[in-house]
Scaffold this motif. Structure first.
Motif, mmCIF file in Angstrom:
data_model
loop_
_atom_site.group_PDB
_atom_site.id
_atom_site.type_symbol
_atom_site.label_atom_id
_atom_site.label_comp_id
_atom_site.label_asym_id
_atom_site.label_seq_id
_atom_site.Cartn_x
_atom_site.Cartn_y
_atom_site.Cartn_z
ATOM 1 N N GLU A 291 0.818 -1.218 0.000
ATOM 2 C CA GLU A 291 0.000 0.000 0.000
ATOM 3 C C GLU A 291 0.846 1.260 0.000
ATOM 4 O OE1 GLU A 291 -2.648 -0.155 3.282
ATOM 5 O OE2 GLU A 291 -3.857 -1.802 2.478
ATOM 6 N N ALA B 131 -4.036 -11.097 -5.106
ATOM 7 C CA ALA B 131 -5.255 -11.856 -4.792
ATOM 8 C C ALA B 131 -4.924 -13.133 -4.035
ATOM 9 C CB ALA B 131 -6.017 -12.181 -6.080
ATOM 10 N N PHE C 239 -4.161 -12.298 -0.443
ATOM 11 C CA PHE C 239 -5.402 -12.107 0.321
ATOM 12 C C PHE C 239 -6.078 -13.455 0.597
ATOM 13 C CE2 PHE C 239 -5.454 -7.556 -0.981
ATOM 14 C CZ PHE C 239 -5.784 -6.996 0.239
ATOM 15 N N GLN C 240 -6.082 -14.303 -0.419
ATOM 16 C CA GLN C 240 -6.700 -15.625 -0.264
ATOM 17 C C GLN C 240 -6.011 -16.425 0.827
ATOM 18 O OE1 GLN C 240 -7.268 -18.593 -3.721
ATOM 19 N NE2 GLN C 240 -5.346 -19.193 -2.771
ATOM 20 N N ASP D 50 -13.007 -12.141 9.839
ATOM 21 C CA ASP D 50 -11.842 -11.522 9.201
ATOM 22 C C ASP D 50 -11.368 -12.378 8.025
ATOM 23 O OD1 ASP D 50 -9.926 -9.614 8.805
ATOM 24 O OD2 ASP D 50 -8.700 -10.141 10.543
ATOM 25 N N GLU E 263 -13.700 -11.942 5.057
ATOM 26 C CA GLU E 263 -13.492 -10.630 4.444
ATOM 27 C C GLU E 263 -12.285 -10.638 3.506
ATOM 28 O OE1 GLU E 263 -12.380 -6.056 5.828
ATOM 29 O OE2 GLU E 263 -13.271 -7.455 7.267
ATOM 30 N N HIS E 264 -11.204 -11.283 3.919
ATOM 31 C CA HIS E 264 -10.003 -11.326 3.067
ATOM 32 C C HIS E 264 -10.203 -12.251 1.868
ATOM 33 C CE1 HIS E 264 -8.071 -9.333 6.487
ATOM 34 N NE2 HIS E 264 -7.140 -8.970 5.619
ATOM 35 N N GLN F 67 -13.052 -12.688 0.321
ATOM 36 C CA GLN F 67 -13.880 -11.916 -0.601
ATOM 37 C C GLN F 67 -13.057 -10.834 -1.295
ATOM 38 O OE1 GLN F 67 -16.958 -10.800 2.167
ATOM 39 N NE2 GLN F 67 -18.272 -12.531 1.598
ATOM 40 N N ALA F 68 -12.090 -10.261 -0.575
ATOM 41 C CA ALA F 68 -11.194 -9.280 -1.201
ATOM 42 C C ALA F 68 -10.359 -9.945 -2.292
ATOM 43 C CB ALA F 68 -10.290 -8.644 -0.146
ATOM 44 N N ALA G 77 -12.478 -10.340 -5.338
ATOM 45 C CA ALA G 77 -12.714 -9.059 -6.006
ATOM 46 C C ALA G 77 -11.578 -8.732 -6.964
ATOM 47 C CB ALA G 77 -12.866 -7.945 -4.968
ATOM 48 N N LEU G 78 -10.366 -9.179 -6.617
ATOM 49 C CA LEU G 78 -9.204 -8.950 -7.479
ATOM 50 C C LEU G 78 -9.109 -9.995 -8.583
ATOM 51 C CD1 LEU G 78 -6.561 -8.083 -4.749
ATOM 52 C CD2 LEU G 78 -7.387 -6.518 -6.532
#
Length: 266
Positions: free
Chosen positions: A41, A53, A56-57, A71, A74-75, A77-78, A81-82
């Protein structure tokens, strides 16, 4: 060494996290994944979306393993999204649904994982590799289907699993159970024989084999299964009565008497 030289190098933290997961150090892996994502970031380093991705997975999967369900979801799903074509992400979301006994969502997640995995297997040019074998998704899909009473669909999923992984004992056991429920005794017996070749030899195994052999009217072999079940120890009135009847029908009076003696002692 790379992280010692440059502790802000995000890919190095990704690699460290993967290593920590491989050796079972979940907390350390989660910390390393989080640090890698934070560094991405604030740095000017650009990585392919799929690499991020997968990070995150894998972080989501690690969080689920630690019990941080919300939590972890949420990660995951993030990650989708990628990159929406990540079968393992759907598999882990399906596992989370199984844990909270949401059988319909689990079924949908596993079905989606299979759909993507099968499509990508026909697209070698995609250059994707996944750590999750389709046999495992088929098996988990069957578990979700079975919990909803979708017995025929569960049987088909288990058949798909054992075609890929014929030595998976849990798939063979469930295939024997659902086949017997559907009245398909020959298929149930084949699954039990394969399971026996893998070393299954406890009382529940022999009781299940006994029931299948009786359905096939193979009463002498059913008597053999009853004798083995008795030898391995039975504590249920129902099971002892079943074994006693099977031994009597096979004219194995001494063993039948022993089963009934144990029955009267309960």
């Amino acid at each position: 060494r790379q992280l010692n030289d440059d502790p802000t190098y995000a890919p190095g933290w990704f690699q460290l996290a993967e290593t920590q997961m491989l050796v079972g150090r979940v907390d350390e892996a989660i910390a390393a994944y989080r640090r890698a994502l934070r560094l991405l970031e604030v740095s000017h380093l650009t990585l392919p979306p799929r690499v991020v991705a997968v990070a995150f997975q894998n972080l989501g999967a690690a969080l689920l393993a630690r019990g941080d369900t919300d939590d972890g979801i949420e990660h995951l799903q993030a990650a989708l999204a990628l990159d929406p074509d990540l079968p393992p992400a759907y598999l882990h979301l399906g596992l989370a649904a199984l844990q909270r006994e949401d059988w319909a969502e689990a079924e949908a997640r596993f079905a989606r994982a299979l759909e993507i995995a099968e499509r990508l297997s026909r697209e070698p040019e995609a250059g994707r590799e996944y750590d999750i074998s389709p046999w495992l998704i088929h098996y988990l899909h069957a578990c979700a289907l079975g919990r909803q009473g979708k017995t025929e669909a569960a049987r088909d999923a288990l058949l798909a699993a054992v075609r890929i992984r014929p030595d998976h004992a849990e798939s063979l056991w469930l295939l024997a159970l659902v086949s017997a429920m559907l009245g398909d005794s020959p298929r149930a017996l084949l699954a039990l024989e394969a399971l026996g070749q893998l070393g299954r030899d406890d009382a529940p195994y022999h009781l299940q084999r006994l029931g299948v052999l009786q359905a096939l009217e193979r009463h002498e072999e059913a008597g053999d299964a009853a004798g083995k079940a008795l030898e391995r120890g039975l504590e249920s009135v129902e099971h002892l009565a079943l074994v006693g009847r099977a031994l009597s029908r096979a004219v194995r009076w001494a063993e039948a008497a022993r089963a009934y003696e144990q029955l009267t002692g309960l």
